[in-house]
Design a protein around this motif. Structure first.
Motif, PDB file in Angstrom:
ATOM      1  N   ALA A   3      42.232  32.428  42.770  1.00  0.00           N
ATOM      2  CA  ALA A   3      42.551  32.446  41.337  1.00  0.00           C
ATOM      3  C   ALA A   3      42.705  33.880  40.844  1.00  0.00           C
ATOM      4  O   ALA A   3      43.618  34.182  40.065  1.00  0.00           O
ATOM      5  N   VAL A   4      41.834  34.781  41.340  1.00  0.00           N
ATOM      6  CA  VAL A   4      41.915  36.177  40.891  1.00  0.00           C
ATOM      7  C   VAL A   4      43.190  36.820  41.409  1.00  0.00           C
ATOM      8  O   VAL A   4      43.861  37.575  40.685  1.00  0.00           O
ATOM      9  N   THR A   5      43.591  36.485  42.656  1.00  0.00           N
ATOM     10  CA  THR A   5      44.849  37.009  43.193  1.00  0.00           C
ATOM     11  C   THR A   5      46.027  36.555  42.344  1.00  0.00           C
ATOM     12  O   THR A   5      46.934  37.353  42.040  1.00  0.00           O
ATOM     13  N   ALA A   6      46.023  35.276  41.936  1.00  0.00           N
ATOM     14  CA  ALA A   6      47.117  34.779  41.104  1.00  0.00           C
ATOM     15  C   ALA A   6      47.164  35.509  39.779  1.00  0.00           C
ATOM     16  O   ALA A   6      48.237  35.840  39.266  1.00  0.00           O
ATOM     17  N   LEU A   7      45.971  35.814  39.220  1.00  0.00           N
ATOM     18  CA  LEU A   7      45.929  36.523  37.933  1.00  0.00           C
ATOM     19  C   LEU A   7      46.503  37.926  38.068  1.00  0.00           C
ATOM     20  O   LEU A   7      47.315  38.374  37.227  1.00  0.00           O
ATOM     21  N   ILE A   8      46.128  38.633  39.176  1.00  0.00           N
ATOM     22  CA  ILE A   8      46.647  39.997  39.341  1.00  0.00           C
ATOM     23  C   ILE A   8      48.151  39.970  39.558  1.00  0.00           C
ATOM     24  O   ILE A   8      48.879  40.831  39.044  1.00  0.00           O
ATOM     25  N   VAL A   9      48.645  38.964  40.310  1.00  0.00           N
ATOM     26  CA  VAL A   9      50.085  38.873  40.550  1.00  0.00           C
ATOM     27  C   VAL A   9      50.832  38.618  39.253  1.00  0.00           C
ATOM     28  O   VAL A   9      51.907  39.180  39.006  1.00  0.00           O
ATOM     29  N   ALA A  10      50.237  37.799  38.368  1.00  0.00           N
ATOM     30  CA  ALA A  10      50.875  37.554  37.077  1.00  0.00           C
ATOM     31  C   ALA A  10      50.975  38.838  36.272  1.00  0.00           C
ATOM     32  O   ALA A  10      52.029  39.137  35.683  1.00  0.00           O
ATOM     33  N   GLY A  15      43.258  21.281  41.880  1.00  0.00           N
ATOM     34  CA  GLY A  15      44.646  20.958  42.156  1.00  0.00           C
ATOM     35  C   GLY A  15      45.531  21.175  40.952  1.00  0.00           C
ATOM     36  O   GLY A  15      46.570  21.845  41.028  1.00  0.00           O
ATOM     37  N   ALA A  16      45.119  20.634  39.785  1.00  0.00           N
ATOM     38  CA  ALA A  16      45.957  20.773  38.597  1.00  0.00           C
ATOM     39  C   ALA A  16      46.030  22.222  38.150  1.00  0.00           C
ATOM     40  O   ALA A  16      47.091  22.689  37.721  1.00  0.00           O
ATOM     41  N   GLY A  17      44.923  22.956  38.275  1.00  0.00           N
ATOM     42  CA  GLY A  17      44.927  24.352  37.845  1.00  0.00           C
ATOM     43  C   GLY A  17      45.843  25.200  38.688  1.00  0.00           C
ATOM     44  O   GLY A  17      46.654  25.974  38.162  1.00  0.00           O
ATOM     45  N   LEU A  18      45.786  25.038  40.020  1.00  0.00           N
ATOM     46  CA  LEU A  18      46.640  25.862  40.880  1.00  0.00           C
ATOM     47  C   LEU A  18      48.104  25.476  40.719  1.00  0.00           C
ATOM     48  O   LEU A  18      48.979  26.337  40.751  1.00  0.00           O
ATOM     49  N   PHE A  19      48.376  24.169  40.512  1.00  0.00           N
ATOM     50  CA  PHE A  19      49.774  23.782  40.287  1.00  0.00           C
ATOM     51  C   PHE A  19      50.293  24.368  38.984  1.00  0.00           C
ATOM     52  O   PHE A  19      51.449  24.796  38.910  1.00  0.00           O
ATOM     53  N   ALA A  20      49.430  24.419  37.954  1.00  0.00           N
ATOM     54  CA  ALA A  20      49.862  25.006  36.680  1.00  0.00           C
ATOM     55  C   ALA A  20      50.168  26.484  36.858  1.00  0.00           C
ATOM     56  O   ALA A  20      51.184  26.977  36.348  1.00  0.00           O
ATOM     57  N   THR A  63      38.978  30.032  33.439  1.00  0.00           N
ATOM     58  CA  THR A  63      39.327  31.273  32.747  1.00  0.00           C
ATOM     59  C   THR A  63      40.525  31.939  33.382  1.00  0.00           C
ATOM     60  O   THR A  63      41.397  32.482  32.677  1.00  0.00           O
ATOM     61  N   ALA A  64      40.624  31.879  34.735  1.00  0.00           N
ATOM     62  CA  ALA A  64      41.755  32.504  35.410  1.00  0.00           C
ATOM     63  C   ALA A  64      43.050  31.790  35.064  1.00  0.00           C
ATOM     64  O   ALA A  64      44.087  32.435  34.817  1.00  0.00           O
ATOM     65  N   VAL A  65      43.016  30.439  35.004  1.00  0.00           N
ATOM     66  CA  VAL A  65      44.229  29.695  34.651  1.00  0.00           C
ATOM     67  C   VAL A  65      44.652  30.027  33.232  1.00  0.00           C
ATOM     68  O   VAL A  65      45.833  30.275  32.948  1.00  0.00           O
ATOM     69  N   MET A  66      43.658  30.078  32.329  1.00  0.00           N
ATOM     70  CA  MET A  66      43.985  30.453  30.941  1.00  0.00           C
ATOM     71  C   MET A  66      44.578  31.856  30.887  1.00  0.00           C
ATOM     72  O   MET A  66      45.525  32.117  30.137  1.00  0.00           O
ATOM     73  N   GLU A 103      45.030  30.249  52.169  1.00  0.00           N
ATOM     74  CA  GLU A 103      45.851  31.344  52.662  1.00  0.00           C
ATOM     75  C   GLU A 103      47.327  31.022  52.518  1.00  0.00           C
ATOM     76  O   GLU A 103      48.123  31.881  52.133  1.00  0.00           O
ATOM     77  N   ILE A 104      47.693  29.746  52.783  1.00  0.00           N
ATOM     78  CA  ILE A 104      49.107  29.364  52.647  1.00  0.00           C
ATOM     79  C   ILE A 104      49.556  29.512  51.199  1.00  0.00           C
ATOM     80  O   ILE A 104      50.617  30.087  50.909  1.00  0.00           O
ATOM     81  N   LEU A 105      48.714  29.049  50.261  1.00  0.00           N
ATOM     82  CA  LEU A 105      49.092  29.132  48.842  1.00  0.00           C
ATOM     83  C   LEU A 105      49.168  30.586  48.385  1.00  0.00           C
ATOM     84  O   LEU A 105      50.086  30.973  47.641  1.00  0.00           O
ATOM     85  N   CYS A 106      48.221  31.407  48.869  1.00  0.00           N
ATOM     86  CA  CYS A 106      48.196  32.829  48.506  1.00  0.00           C
ATOM     87  C   CYS A 106      49.454  33.525  49.010  1.00  0.00           C
ATOM     88  O   CYS A 106      50.055  34.348  48.306  1.00  0.00           O
ATOM     89  N   LEU A 107      49.887  33.149  50.221  1.00  0.00           N
ATOM     90  CA  LEU A 107      51.094  33.736  50.800  1.00  0.00           C
ATOM     91  C   LEU A 107      52.313  33.383  49.960  1.00  0.00           C
ATOM     92  O   LEU A 107      53.166  34.243  49.693  1.00  0.00           O
ATOM     93  N   ILE A 108      52.392  32.112  49.509  1.00  0.00           N
ATOM     94  CA  ILE A 108      53.543  31.710  48.693  1.00  0.00           C
ATOM     95  C   ILE A 108      53.568  32.494  47.393  1.00  0.00           C
ATOM     96  O   ILE A 108      54.618  32.990  46.960  1.00  0.00           O
ATOM     97  N   ILE A 109      52.395  32.670  46.768  1.00  0.00           N
ATOM     98  CA  ILE A 109      52.353  33.392  45.487  1.00  0.00           C
ATOM     99  C   ILE A 109      52.743  34.852  45.683  1.00  0.00           C
ATOM    100  O   ILE A 109      53.518  35.424  44.903  1.00  0.00           O
ATOM    101  N   LEU A 110      52.241  35.485  46.773  1.00  0.00           N
ATOM    102  CA  LEU A 110      52.570  36.898  46.994  1.00  0.00           C
ATOM    103  C   LEU A 110      54.049  37.076  47.313  1.00  0.00           C
ATOM    104  O   LEU A 110      54.664  38.054  46.870  1.00  0.00           O
ATOM    105  N   ILE A 111      54.643  36.130  48.067  1.00  0.00           N
ATOM    106  CA  ILE A 111      56.075  36.236  48.364  1.00  0.00           C
ATOM    107  C   ILE A 111      56.879  36.068  47.089  1.00  0.00           C
ATOM    108  O   ILE A 111      57.876  36.758  46.872  1.00  0.00           O
ATOM    109  N   ARG A 112      56.423  35.195  46.200  1.00  0.00           N
ATOM    110  CA  ARG A 112      57.082  35.061  44.898  1.00  0.00           C
ATOM    111  C   ARG A 112      57.083  36.390  44.143  1.00  0.00           C
ATOM    112  O   ARG A 112      58.052  36.747  43.469  1.00  0.00           O
TER     113      ARG A 112
END
Lengths: 173, 146, 112
Positions: free
Chosen positions: C83-90, B130-135, A155-158, A57-66
């Motif tokens: 991960a899916v949330t990060a993808l949608i935000v991107a 960890g590495a994936g989320l940091f990337a 796949t999501a990171v890619m 939740e903390i990481l998700c909050l940081i990404i959404l605020i970004r």
């Protein structure tokens, strides 16, 4: 009792997150929902999930605020609100009808049906040697789920790297 | 007001970060290594490890964090975690099937070195998460709108 | 039974937010709320009254554990949700760069 209060708090915070106009306040309200969910997991006797939900939740909050910060938003007016509201209410009514038929079939709260899980609990220590039964399930009995999860994360990171990157775009000037 | 060479947040935040970021990283490693005897595991530990680097990036600016762990290195580490997980799974064919727990003696319960392949899988998953989320986070920060 | 009904209400709020709102960030928030509701529902089904956490303790036998199987499924689902949330935000940041707005109807109008 405390579980019902916590769920009520989550519902109120979710309504606030949906209805507030300011986007930053809305993101912080959804953070309140997630932290309430973490506490609810702790009350429901799932400490693994509580730890994971807290940090996620903390990481998700940081990404959404970004995503929301430093963006001056034009005021969004609601056009075609009648059609939108009607279709939304239709979908919610459809969901509620199915939920009404499914509710009597669910096990009563507090008395789960444990046909598969009882075997995991009985034989987990002998077969895997791990004392945390959840770790024994996700990494030994049901490793295929974890493999699929690893594939989805990769796949999501890619996907993020491919959407964001700037190199290789020659036509865009 | 603001010194031009100064990037990141104020001196107070930097000092506190210098004191706490190592402890956060250590806590993440503890959560990963004790995943099979106590609550935690690879997912939570991996996210905590990523959060320690993100903490560094938020306090000191992006160059200081990317000097410690660059973006290419995080991509390589993530792929390494995926390959490690898959090779552990394939090593199970020594005993007959996919994901076979190939340690014959599982060790004493409640010990750190027990439970066969589960701690190894935890380490692989924590590297990957960890590495994936940091990337992902580094890419989102580095992206500047024109 | 009240717990299930509150969980359904949470799901309905998320569904309303996804279908009705026109801002992309609001849609991401609605998806997050729906995901929370589904995770919570799985764990609620596996709860046992006066149960104990599914972790064995030294020198005692525990008979009344909660169901560990939904917890294992939800544990993977939480990280996938992040991960899916990060993808949608991107994708949302990319759209903002291209069109200068988060409004989905304006984005549709500018196509082509």
């Amino acid at each position: 009792m405390e579980l019902k209060l916590l769920l009520l708090f989550m519902v109120l915070a979710a309504i606030a997150a949906v209805q507030i106009k300011d986007l930053l306040s809305s993101v912080i309200a959804v953070g309140a929902v997630g932290l309430g969910l973490s506490l609810a997991f702790l009350i429901l006797k799932a400490p693994d999930l509580a730890i994971t939900q807290l940090v996620v939740e903390i990481l998700c909050l940081i990404i959404l605020i970004r995503a929301t910060i430093n963006k001056d938003l034009p005021l969004v007016r609601d056009g075609r609100w009648f059609f939108n509201t009607a279709s939304t209410l239709l979908f919610i009514a459809l969901f509620l009808i199915f939920a009404y038929f499914a509710l009597p079939e669910l096990p009563r709260f507090g008395q789960p049906i444990m046909r598969v899980a009882q075997e995991y609990i009985d034989k987990g220590l002998v077969k895997t040697g791990a004392t945390n039964i959840v770790a024994a399930i996700i990494l030994d009995f049901r490793s295929y789920d974890t493999l699929g999860e690893a594939t989805i994360l990769f796949t999501a990171v890619m996907g993020v790297l491919a959407v964001i990157r700037r190199v290789g775009r020659i036509n865009e000037k | 007001m603001k010194n031009k060479k100064e990037v990141g947040m104020t001196l107070i935040v930097k000092t506190i970060t210098r004191l706490t970021v190592g402890l956060i990283l250590l806590y993440g490693i503890y959560i990963v290594l004790h995943g099979h005897v106590s609550p935690g595991g690879g997912f939570a530990g991996g996210v905590i490890i990523a959060l320690s680097f993100i903490h560094l990036m938020l306090a000191f600016g992006k160059e200081a964090a990317l000097k410690k762990l660059s973006q290419a290195a995080s991509s390589i580490l993530e792929s390494l975690g995926a390959l490690m997980f898959l090779s552990i799974a394939l090593l199970g064919f020594l005993g007959g099937y996919f994901f076979f727990n190939f340690f014959l003696h599982k060790g004493t319960p409640f010990a750190l070195f027990s439970a066969g392949i589960i701690p190894l899988c935890n380490i692989a998953i924590s590297l990957k998460v960890g590495a994936g989320l940091f990337a992902i986070f580094a890419v989102l920060i580095l992206f500047k709108s024109r | 039974m009240i717990e299930y009904i509150l969980c359904f209400i949470l799901f309905c709020i998320g569904l309303y937010c996804v279908l009705r709102k026109r801002n992309i960030i609001k849609i991401v928030i609605g998806l997050g709320i729906v995901e929370y509701a589904v995770n919570l529902f799985f764990v609620l089904i596996g709860f046992r009254m006066h149960g104990r956490a599914p972790i064995l303790a030294k020198d005692q036998t525990i008979s009344n554990m909660v169901d560990p199987l939904p917890q294992a499924l939800v544990l993977t689902s939480i990280v996938i949700g992040l991960a899916v949330t990060a993808l949608i935000v991107a994708i949302a940041i990319r759209l903002y760069e291209k069109y200068g707005t988060f409004d989905i109807t304006k984005i549709r109008r500018l196509r082509g």
